[in-house]
Design a protein around this motif. Structure first.
Motif, short mmCIF file in Angstrom:
data_model
loop_
_atom_site.label_atom_id
_atom_site.label_comp_id
_atom_site.label_asym_id
_atom_site.label_seq_id
_atom_site.Cartn_x
_atom_site.Cartn_y
_atom_site.Cartn_z
N UNK A 74 12.83 25.46 5.62
CA UNK A 74 13.32 25.25 4.38
C UNK A 74 14.72 25.60 4.46
N UNK A 75 15.59 24.62 3.84
CA UNK A 75 17.12 24.96 3.50
C UNK A 75 17.22 25.87 2.42
N UNK A 76 16.35 26.06 1.44
CA UNK A 76 16.22 27.11 0.44
C UNK A 76 15.25 27.19 -0.21
N UNK A 77 14.97 28.00 -1.10
CA UNK A 77 13.74 28.38 -2.20
C UNK A 77 14.13 28.90 -3.26
N UNK A 78 13.55 28.50 -4.45
CA UNK A 78 13.95 28.99 -5.70
C UNK A 78 12.66 29.02 -6.47
N UNK A 79 12.70 29.62 -7.57
CA UNK A 79 11.51 29.61 -8.57
C UNK A 79 11.44 27.99 -9.08
N UNK A 80 10.14 27.62 -8.80
CA UNK A 80 9.69 26.39 -9.53
C UNK A 80 9.80 26.67 -11.13
N UNK A 81 9.83 25.37 -11.66
CA UNK A 81 9.89 25.44 -13.28
C UNK A 81 8.49 25.75 -13.89
N UNK A 82 8.53 26.11 -15.14
CA UNK A 82 7.19 26.38 -15.60
C UNK A 82 6.56 25.12 -15.97
#
Length: 162
Positions: free
Chosen positions: A79-87
């Motif tokens: 992946x190019x990046x990861x972040x927290x998914x929305x609620x």
């Protein structure tokens, strides 16, 4: 039937033995320690992540004391990046509220949009604790039973260094 009631019935149906610990609401193992709540077994945290474009989702399970290296994990996953998914995505895909993220919610991910990653440092012979859709209870189950439950949901598990 609530999701909490459902998970107890499903675990019983599958013959998965669990130790139930009721406690005041906690959002993390760190908060539990601050409140004097002692949780048995290997304490893990569950991170619900998305890729940069928000099209792929990951449930990452790792020891509570470990800090996930999201950049390294993104590289391992291509992946190019990861972040927290929305609620909202959490509730849509796993039918669970923030603060009670649990792999038990993968039973509701019928389209298999969520990939499961377990940190390779979680011992294979451990007892691991997860919320049963509410953050006022922790259920400890054998790691092998977690894998059996995930297999029942149709989710493959990848063990990586998170």
């Amino acid at each position: 039937m609530t999701n909490e009631e459902w998970i107890y019935a499903k675990l019983d149906e599958m013959g998965i033995v669990y130790e139930r610990l009721d406690h005041e609401p906690i959002m993390s193992v760190i908060e539990a320690a601050e409140k004097g709540i002692v949780l048995p077994g290997c304490q893990v945290k569950n991170l619900f992540l998305r890729n940069k474009k928000g099209r792929r989702f990951y449930l990452v399970i790792l020891p509570d004391e470990k800090i996930a290296d999201l950049k390294q994990l993104a590289e391992l996953l291509g992946e190019k990046g990861l972040s927290f998914a929305s609620d909202e995505r959490l509730e849509e895909l796993l039918e669970v509220k923030p603060g009670a993220v649990t792999p038990f919610g993968l039973a509701f991910d019928r389209d298999k949009k969520v990939q499961v990653i377990i940190d390779e440092t979680v011992p294979l012979d451990a007892q691991v604790g997860f919320h049963p859709f509410v953050n006022t209870t922790t259920l400890n189950i054998a790691y092998s039973d977690l894998l059996r439950f995930l297999d029942w949901t149709g989710h493959e598990v990848r063990r990586l260094n998170c």
